[in-house]
Write an enzyme that holds these catalytic residues in place. Structure first.
Site, PDB file in Angstrom:
ATOM      1  CG  ASN A   1      -7.129  -1.124  -0.459  1.00 49.05           C
ATOM      2  OD1 ASN A   1      -8.045  -0.849  -1.225  1.00 49.05           O
ATOM      3  ND2 ASN A   1      -7.296  -1.784   0.654  1.00 49.05           N
ATOM      4  N   PRO A   2      -7.142  -0.069  -3.920  1.00 46.21           N
ATOM      5  CG  PRO A   2      -8.253  -1.172  -5.649  1.00 46.21           C
ATOM      6  CD  PRO A   2      -7.514  -1.431  -4.358  1.00 46.21           C
ATOM      7  CB  SER A   3      -9.773   2.199  -0.339  1.00 47.19           C
ATOM      8  OG  SER A   3      -8.611   1.786   0.356  1.00 47.19           O
TER       9      SER A   3
ATOM     10  CB  SER B   1      -3.701  -7.852   6.089  1.00 47.47           C
ATOM     11  OG  SER B   1      -2.574  -8.704   6.220  1.00 47.47           O
TER      12      SER B   1
ATOM     13  N   GLY C   1      -0.610  -7.641   3.608  1.00 43.69           N
ATOM     14  CA  GLY C   1       0.640  -8.218   4.112  1.00 43.69           C
ATOM     15  C   GLY C   1       0.607  -9.728   4.108  1.00 43.69           C
TER      16      GLY C   1
ATOM     17  CG  ASN D   1      -2.093  -1.055   0.885  1.00 41.04           C
ATOM     18  OD1 ASN D   1      -2.433  -1.309  -0.265  1.00 41.04           O
ATOM     19  ND2 ASN D   1      -2.599  -1.672   1.919  1.00 41.04           N
TER      20      ASN D   1
ATOM     21  CG  HIS E   1      -7.461  -6.582   7.447  1.00 40.81           C
ATOM     22  ND1 HIS E   1      -7.892  -7.212   6.312  1.00 40.81           N
ATOM     23  CD2 HIS E   1      -6.989  -5.382   7.047  1.00 40.81           C
ATOM     24  CE1 HIS E   1      -7.692  -6.423   5.269  1.00 40.81           C
ATOM     25  NE2 HIS E   1      -7.147  -5.293   5.688  1.00 40.81           N
TER      26      HIS E   1
END
Length: 270
Positions: free
Chosen positions: A110-112, A196, A198, A88, A244
């Site tokens: 993350n697209p967010s 997540s 990760g 990210n 998560h």
């Protein structure tokens, strides 16, 4: 190995021309009713095959963004790894590089983040392009097929980097791979709405690398010495609750560390 049977990162980590031929219908990871027809326009965005499948890396470092990495001076050690994964687009500038290093071979987005910080790339695109320049030639990976909302904004990243003639590769996680990873970890007790970023990268590294080293992975407000730490190494913004299952992920990592499967670094590097 169980991971090769369930997930097969060397063939299925990314959506490729080989594993997703033109004309097929790609099923989304969570919007199960959503199906994306692979038109010639979409197909040409995919790489021919997995860019990393041929070589297995000796030593890989997966960098989490936890505050536990602050003041560790692990940057040099991280940069000495053969392959470095980051999550990210975290800051890796001079302020942090002594602790987190700068080498990056693969970074997830993350697209967010694109939606919230860069207006979905519907306006100016250069600010986002300049952030990505910090990662030089690293590959950029997005979960474009997690749900239907993620697709357009993820594709825009590819269009933008191509427009700017960037050498950075843009790849999209294969939705079936992510679904299989989710199922694999659910059996190990990580029951969350979503694993997540990760954990996804650690899972891929376990298949791609001989040695896997984790830095910056922690889910508790204190480090093992009982000293309070910030949530991230660059801020103290807490995650959305209930999305998560970070403590379960960390317990799994520590269990794997004690069995010699991975190396979890929680203290300073010498």
């Amino acid at each position: 190995m169980a991971l090769a049977r369930c997930c097969n990162a060397p063939s299925f980590l990314f959506t490729t021309k080989r594993n997703t031929p033109a004309g097929t219908k790609l099923r989304y990871e969570v919007d199960t009713s959503g199906i994306l027809p692979i038109t010639s326009e979409v197909f040409k965005m995919f790489p021919d095959d997995m860019p990393y499948s041929k070589s297995q890396y000796k030593k890989c470092a997966v960098i989490g963004n936890g505050g536990i990495i602050k003041n560790t001076k692990c940057g040099k050690e991280i940069d000495s790894a053969d392959f470095v994964f980051r999550c990210n687009i975290p800051p890796i500038n001079e302020k942090y590089s002594a602790d987190v290093g700068t080498k990056t071979d693969l970074v997830t987005i993350n697209p967010s983040i694109i939606t919230e910080r860069f207006q979905k790339l519907e306006k100016w695109r250069r600010p986002f392009y300049e952030v990505l320049q910090n990662y030089e030639n690293s590959s950029v990976v997005l979960p474009a097929f997690y749900n239907t909302r993620n697709t357009d904004v993820s594709f825009r990243v590819k269009y933008m980097l191509d427009d700017f003639e960037s050498p950075q590769g843009v790849y999209f996680f294969h939705p079936q791979y992510l679904l299989n990873v989710q199922r694999f970890w659910a059996v190990q007790g990580v029951r969350a709405k979503r694993v997540s970023s990760g954990l996804m990268l650690v899972t891929a590294a376990l298949e791609m690398c001989e040695e896997v080293h984790l830095y910056g992975f922690w889910a508790f407000p204190m480090n093992p010495s009982g000293i309070f730490i910030t949530h991230h190494y660059y801020d103290n913004v807490k995650p959305r609750p209930g999305f998560h299952a970070m403590p379960h992920e960390i317990f799994n990592f520590i269990h794997m560390h004690t069995r010699g499967i991975i190396n979890v670094h929680t203290g300073p590097c010498t």
